[in-house]
Design an enzyme around this catalytic site. Structure first.
Site, PDB file in Angstrom:
ATOM      1  N   LYS A  11     -15.942  13.710  14.131  1.00  0.00           N
ATOM      2  CA  LYS A  11     -15.084  13.970  12.883  1.00  0.00           C
ATOM      3  C   LYS A  11     -14.323  15.177  12.947  1.00  0.00           C
ATOM      4  CE  LYS A  11     -18.344  10.710  10.351  1.00  0.00           C
ATOM      5  NZ  LYS A  11     -19.261  10.619   9.250  1.00  0.00           N
ATOM      6  N   TYR A  51     -13.967   2.392   7.329  1.00  0.00           N
ATOM      7  CA  TYR A  51     -14.988   2.823   6.482  1.00  0.00           C
ATOM      8  C   TYR A  51     -15.131   1.572   5.447  1.00  0.00           C
ATOM      9  CZ  TYR A  51     -17.025   6.940   8.314  1.00  0.00           C
ATOM     10  OH  TYR A  51     -17.972   7.642   9.215  1.00  0.00           O
ATOM     11  N   PHE A  59     -18.079   7.984  -3.132  1.00  0.00           N
ATOM     12  CA  PHE A  59     -17.584   8.960  -2.272  1.00  0.00           C
ATOM     13  C   PHE A  59     -16.566   8.277  -1.432  1.00  0.00           C
ATOM     14  CE2 PHE A  59     -21.396   6.950  -0.220  1.00  0.00           C
ATOM     15  CZ  PHE A  59     -20.942   6.511   1.134  1.00  0.00           C
ATOM     16  N   ARG A  87     -27.262   6.638  18.150  1.00  0.00           N
ATOM     17  CA  ARG A  87     -28.004   6.970  16.923  1.00  0.00           C
ATOM     18  C   ARG A  87     -28.949   7.768  16.818  1.00  0.00           C
ATOM     19  NH1 ARG A  87     -24.757   4.874  12.483  1.00  0.00           N
ATOM     20  NH2 ARG A  87     -26.609   5.441  11.056  1.00  0.00           N
ATOM     21  N   THR A  93     -27.760  10.175   8.586  1.00  0.00           N
ATOM     22  CA  THR A  93     -26.619  10.673   8.009  1.00  0.00           C
ATOM     23  C   THR A  93     -26.713  11.820   7.104  1.00  0.00           C
ATOM     24  OG1 THR A  93     -26.637   8.120   7.401  1.00  0.00           O
ATOM     25  CG2 THR A  93     -24.863   9.420   6.443  1.00  0.00           C
ATOM     26  N   ARG A 104     -26.483  15.992  14.138  1.00  0.00           N
ATOM     27  CA  ARG A 104     -26.382  16.189  12.790  1.00  0.00           C
ATOM     28  C   ARG A 104     -27.130  17.415  12.099  1.00  0.00           C
ATOM     29  NH1 ARG A 104     -25.281  10.025  10.839  1.00  0.00           N
ATOM     30  NH2 ARG A 104     -23.261   9.996  10.960  1.00  0.00           N
ATOM     31  N   ASN A 114     -20.344  15.140   8.498  1.00  0.00           N
ATOM     32  CA  ASN A 114     -21.575  15.284   9.163  1.00  0.00           C
ATOM     33  C   ASN A 114     -21.402  15.044  10.870  1.00  0.00           C
ATOM     34  OD1 ASN A 114     -20.843  12.587   9.021  1.00  0.00           O
ATOM     35  ND2 ASN A 114     -22.949  12.055   8.169  1.00  0.00           N
ATOM     36  N   HIS A 117     -19.681  10.161  13.991  1.00  0.00           N
ATOM     37  CA  HIS A 117     -19.861   8.670  13.648  1.00  0.00           C
ATOM     38  C   HIS A 117     -20.344   7.883  14.943  1.00  0.00           C
ATOM     39  CE1 HIS A 117     -19.075   4.476  12.277  1.00  0.00           C
ATOM     40  NE2 HIS A 117     -18.788   4.471  13.634  1.00  0.00           N
ATOM     41  N   GLU A 128     -15.694  -2.301  15.926  1.00  0.00           N
ATOM     42  CA  GLU A 128     -14.983  -0.732  15.841  1.00  0.00           C
ATOM     43  C   GLU A 128     -14.371  -0.548  17.133  1.00  0.00           C
ATOM     44  OE1 GLU A 128     -18.507   1.666  14.761  1.00  0.00           O
ATOM     45  OE2 GLU A 128     -18.370   0.608  12.885  1.00  0.00           O
TER      46      GLU A 128
HETATM   47  P1  IDP Z   1     -23.973   6.771   9.105  1.00  0.00           P
HETATM   48  O1  IDP Z   1     -22.530   7.505   9.618  1.00  0.00           O
HETATM   49  O2  IDP Z   1     -24.964   7.439   9.326  1.00  0.00           O
HETATM   50  O3  IDP Z   1     -23.851   5.247   9.793  1.00  0.00           O
HETATM   51  P2  IDP Z   1     -23.121   5.649   6.458  1.00  0.00           P
HETATM   52  O4  IDP Z   1     -23.997   5.180   5.409  1.00  0.00           O
HETATM   53  O5  IDP Z   1     -22.351   4.270   7.067  1.00  0.00           O
HETATM   54  O6  IDP Z   1     -23.793   6.636   7.246  1.00  0.00           O
HETATM   55  O7  IDP Z   1     -22.078   6.468   5.769  1.00  0.00           O
HETATM   56  C1  IDP Z   1     -20.829   6.669   6.555  1.00  0.00           C
HETATM   57  C2  IDP Z   1     -20.333   8.012   6.276  1.00  0.00           C
HETATM   58  O8  IDP Z   1     -20.128   8.138   4.816  1.00  0.00           O
HETATM   59  C3  IDP Z   1     -21.291   9.108   6.513  1.00  0.00           C
HETATM   60  O9  IDP Z   1     -21.560   9.388   7.923  1.00  0.00           O
HETATM   61  C4  IDP Z   1     -20.711  10.199   5.627  1.00  0.00           C
HETATM   62  O10 IDP Z   1     -19.730  10.893   6.175  1.00  0.00           O
HETATM   63  C5  IDP Z   1     -20.472   9.624   4.426  1.00  0.00           C
HETATM   64  N1  IDP Z   1     -21.454   9.327   3.647  1.00  0.00           N
HETATM   65  C6  IDP Z   1     -22.478   8.666   3.377  1.00  0.00           C
HETATM   66  N2  IDP Z   1     -23.104   8.838   2.237  1.00  0.00           N
HETATM   67  C7  IDP Z   1     -22.631   9.681   1.516  1.00  0.00           C
HETATM   68  C8  IDP Z   1     -22.762  10.559   0.367  1.00  0.00           C
HETATM   69  O11 IDP Z   1     -23.721  10.190  -0.423  1.00  0.00           O
HETATM   70  N3  IDP Z   1     -21.780  11.382  -0.061  1.00  0.00           N
HETATM   71  C9  IDP Z   1     -20.615  11.798   0.662  1.00  0.00           C
HETATM   72  N4  IDP Z   1     -20.277  11.184   1.861  1.00  0.00           N
HETATM   73  C10 IDP Z   1     -21.287  10.196   2.326  1.00  0.00           C
HETATM   74 MG    MG Z   2     -22.669   3.580   9.345  1.00  0.00          MG
END
Ligand code: IDP
Ligand code: MG
Length: 140
Positions: A11, A51, A59, A87, A93, A104, A114, A117, A128
């Site tokens: 990212k 996304y 968010f 993963r 996350t 992370r 973070n 992805h 994807e």
């Molecule tokens: P993942 O990346 O671990 O699969 P997801 O729940 O799919 O997590 O969320 C996608 C992305 O959205 C996360 O990697 C992060 O960048 C962002 N994100 C997830 N939850 C939050 C939040 O509560 N606040 C701000 N950004 C978030």
């Molecule tokens: Mg995800």
């Protein structure tokens, strides 16, 4: 275990801090092989589509802006159990909840920024990968 492919993004926070090589090194060290890679800056439509599952989340707007804030490294990694393996290497996350030694935990700036992805299932990986790469852009 079957050979799988998964989509990985370094990212904008990761590319900005010079962590692209660090991420690739960690994936390759765990037996995943690069089969496609591109450095690009996402436009709004691409970031929103990537996304799309989070469109209703509070968010979402900030997440899309963050994903457009600088170049990302888009990659396809291949190997045994690649989706779960990646993963596990990434970690949770929220870096506060990520296990020690994960990307992370080591590098994420926040739950949003973070660093990486990774696809969360084989089905989503296929979607994807097809969204970011043409078949002829994937080696092997
Ligand atoms: P993942 O990346 O671990 O699969 P997801 O729940 O799919 O997590 O969320 C996608 C992305 O959205 C996360 O990697 C992060 O960048 C962002 N994100 C997830 N939850 C939050 C939040 O509560 N606040 C701000 N950004 C978030
Ligand atoms: Mg995800």
């Amino acid at each position: 275990m079957a050979t799988e492919r998964t989509l990985v993004l370094v990212k904008p926070d990761g590319v900005r801090r010079g962590l692209a090589g660090e991420v690739i090194r960690r994936l390759e060290d765990k037996g995943l092989a690069l089969v496609a890679m591109e450095l690009r800056t996402l436009d709004r439509a691409t970031a929103e589509e990537h996304y799309a599952e989070h469109r209703e989340r509070p968010f979402f707007g900030e997440l899309v802006s963050f994903m457009m804030s600088g170049p990302v490294v888009v990659q396809v990694l291949e190997g045994e159990d690649a989706v779960k393996r990646n993963r596990d290497i990434m970690g949770a996350t929220n870096p506060a909840n990520a296990e020690a030694g994960t990307i992370r935990k080591l590098f994420a700036e926040s739950i949003e920024a973070n660093t990486v992805h990774g696809s969360d299932s084989e089905e989503n990986a296929a979607i994807e990968i097809a969204f970011f790469f043409k078949p002829e852009e994937i080696v092997g």
